[in-house]
Design a protein around this motif. Sequence first.
Motif, PDB file in Angstrom:
ATOM      1  N   SER A 198       2.881  11.200   3.487  1.00 48.45           N
ATOM      2  CA  SER A 198       2.063  10.019   3.747  1.00 48.45           C
ATOM      3  C   SER A 198       2.536   8.846   2.949  1.00 48.45           C
ATOM      4  N   LEU A 199       3.197   9.191   1.693  1.00 51.57           N
ATOM      5  CA  LEU A 199       3.672   8.030   0.931  1.00 51.57           C
ATOM      6  C   LEU A 199       4.893   7.520   1.967  1.00 51.57           C
ATOM      7  N   ARG A 200       5.687   8.352   2.490  1.00 48.68           N
ATOM      8  CA  ARG A 200       6.913   7.878   3.036  1.00 48.68           C
ATOM      9  C   ARG A 200       6.486   7.148   4.357  1.00 48.68           C
ATOM     10  N   ALA A 201       5.466   7.467   5.145  1.00 50.00           N
ATOM     11  CA  ALA A 201       4.963   6.566   6.182  1.00 50.00           C
ATOM     12  C   ALA A 201       4.651   5.416   5.688  1.00 50.00           C
ATOM     13  N   ARG A 202       4.278   5.024   4.457  1.00 48.20           N
ATOM     14  CA  ARG A 202       3.842   3.538   4.241  1.00 48.20           C
ATOM     15  C   ARG A 202       5.089   2.694   3.571  1.00 48.20           C
ATOM     16  N   LEU A 203       6.227   3.385   3.687  1.00 50.43           N
ATOM     17  CA  LEU A 203       7.415   2.515   2.950  1.00 50.43           C
ATOM     18  C   LEU A 203       7.728   1.571   3.865  1.00 50.43           C
ATOM     19  N   PRO A 204       7.741   1.744   5.126  1.00 45.97           N
ATOM     20  CA  PRO A 204       8.370   0.464   6.019  1.00 45.97           C
ATOM     21  C   PRO A 204       7.682  -0.786   5.729  1.00 45.97           C
ATOM     22  N   ASP A 205       6.447  -0.812   5.440  1.00 46.47           N
ATOM     23  CA  ASP A 205       5.667  -1.791   5.010  1.00 46.47           C
ATOM     24  C   ASP A 205       5.810  -2.525   3.856  1.00 46.47           C
ATOM     25  N   LEU A 206       6.806  -1.929   3.036  1.00 44.15           N
ATOM     26  CA  LEU A 206       7.015  -2.668   1.577  1.00 44.15           C
ATOM     27  C   LEU A 206       8.386  -3.344   1.816  1.00 44.15           C
ATOM     28  N   THR A 207       8.752  -4.133   0.797  1.00 39.21           N
ATOM     29  CA  THR A 207      10.094  -4.705   0.745  1.00 39.21           C
ATOM     30  C   THR A 207      11.285  -3.792   0.683  1.00 39.21           C
ATOM     31  N   LEU A 208      12.215  -4.396   1.285  1.00 32.49           N
ATOM     32  CA  LEU A 208      13.398  -3.243   1.624  1.00 32.49           C
ATOM     33  C   LEU A 208      13.822  -2.850  -0.036  1.00 32.49           C
TER      34      LEU A 208
ATOM     35  N   VAL B 259       4.787  19.400 -12.681  1.00 34.89           N
ATOM     36  CA  VAL B 259       5.569  18.124 -12.962  1.00 34.89           C
ATOM     37  C   VAL B 259       5.760  17.273 -11.679  1.00 34.89           C
ATOM     38  N   ARG B 260       6.022  18.046 -10.431  1.00 33.28           N
ATOM     39  CA  ARG B 260       6.305  17.312  -9.104  1.00 33.28           C
ATOM     40  C   ARG B 260       4.853  16.537  -8.780  1.00 33.28           C
ATOM     41  N   GLN B 261       3.881  17.117  -8.932  1.00 33.87           N
ATOM     42  CA  GLN B 261       2.510  16.631  -8.840  1.00 33.87           C
ATOM     43  C   GLN B 261       2.442  15.268  -9.667  1.00 33.87           C
ATOM     44  N   ALA B 262       2.821  15.453 -10.842  1.00 33.46           N
ATOM     45  CA  ALA B 262       2.602  14.165 -11.872  1.00 33.46           C
ATOM     46  C   ALA B 262       3.556  13.047 -11.310  1.00 33.46           C
ATOM     47  N   ARG B 263       4.898  13.482 -10.952  1.00 37.52           N
ATOM     48  CA  ARG B 263       5.671  12.425 -10.506  1.00 37.52           C
ATOM     49  C   ARG B 263       5.317  11.838  -9.104  1.00 37.52           C
ATOM     50  N   LEU B 264       4.799  12.745  -8.209  1.00 38.16           N
ATOM     51  CA  LEU B 264       4.140  12.239  -6.919  1.00 38.16           C
ATOM     52  C   LEU B 264       2.946  10.990  -6.990  1.00 38.16           C
ATOM     53  N   GLU B 265       2.259  11.678  -8.177  1.00 44.73           N
ATOM     54  CA  GLU B 265       1.024  10.508  -8.504  1.00 44.73           C
ATOM     55  C   GLU B 265       1.518   9.281  -8.985  1.00 44.73           C
ATOM     56  N   GLU B 266       2.689   9.526  -9.982  1.00 47.92           N
ATOM     57  CA  GLU B 266       3.319   7.931 -10.304  1.00 47.92           C
ATOM     58  C   GLU B 266       3.681   7.150  -8.982  1.00 47.92           C
ATOM     59  N   ILE B 267       4.538   7.970  -8.047  1.00 51.69           N
ATOM     60  CA  ILE B 267       5.028   7.262  -7.012  1.00 51.69           C
ATOM     61  C   ILE B 267       3.975   6.541  -6.303  1.00 51.69           C
ATOM     62  N   ALA B 268       3.034   7.322  -6.052  1.00 50.94           N
ATOM     63  CA  ALA B 268       1.699   6.769  -5.280  1.00 50.94           C
ATOM     64  C   ALA B 268       1.254   5.528  -5.895  1.00 50.94           C
ATOM     65  N   VAL B 269       1.087   5.562  -7.239  1.00 51.45           N
ATOM     66  CA  VAL B 269       0.685   4.165  -7.875  1.00 51.45           C
ATOM     67  C   VAL B 269       1.741   3.054  -7.825  1.00 51.45           C
ATOM     68  N   ASP B 270       2.943   3.578  -7.707  1.00 50.61           N
ATOM     69  CA  ASP B 270       4.123   2.599  -7.441  1.00 50.61           C
ATOM     70  C   ASP B 270       4.022   1.945  -6.004  1.00 50.61           C
ATOM     71  N   VAL B 271       3.753   2.630  -5.041  1.00 55.48           N
ATOM     72  CA  VAL B 271       3.682   2.504  -3.611  1.00 55.48           C
ATOM     73  C   VAL B 271       2.145   1.568  -3.483  1.00 55.48           C
ATOM     74  N   GLU B 272       1.526   1.720  -4.223  1.00 60.88           N
ATOM     75  CA  GLU B 272       0.061   0.757  -4.268  1.00 60.88           C
ATOM     76  C   GLU B 272       0.690  -0.631  -4.712  1.00 60.88           C
ATOM     77  N   LYS B 273       1.151  -0.482  -6.009  1.00 53.70           N
ATOM     78  CA  LYS B 273       1.618  -1.651  -6.465  1.00 53.70           C
ATOM     79  C   LYS B 273       2.533  -2.628  -5.439  1.00 53.70           C
ATOM     80  N   ALA B 274       3.429  -1.781  -5.100  1.00 54.47           N
ATOM     81  CA  ALA B 274       4.625  -2.512  -3.994  1.00 54.47           C
ATOM     82  C   ALA B 274       3.495  -3.367  -2.753  1.00 54.47           C
ATOM     83  N   ALA B 275       2.828  -2.571  -2.360  1.00 53.65           N
ATOM     84  CA  ALA B 275       2.097  -2.886  -1.307  1.00 53.65           C
ATOM     85  C   ALA B 275       1.228  -4.049  -1.705  1.00 53.65           C
TER      86      ALA B 275
END
Length: 81
Positions: A6-16, A37-53
């Motif tokens: 789901s996060l990967r699907a949102r990536l094309p809407d962000l800056t390159l 640890v994997r889940q914690a990193r996934l949550e961090e990436i989700a926050v970064d995707v939100e910031k980028a969006a």
Amino acid sequence: MSTPSSLRARLPDLTLRDERRLSRRLDGLRRIKNAEVRQARLEEIAVDVEKAASRVAGRAAAVPAVTYPDELPISQRRADI
């Protein structure tokens, strides 16, 4: 709860830049064996995707509207152009 797909699907809407950076981070999740640890990193990436969006949305909102003042000669001919 976000999933890598789901996060990967949102990536094309962000800056390159953000798309490439976050894509590499999502790719790196596969190498993490510990589920917590994997889940914690996934949550961090989700926050970064939100910031980028939100940055993309802010930039889109800041684009000024195009106006054609009537006192300019080109304004009378804008339909022809």
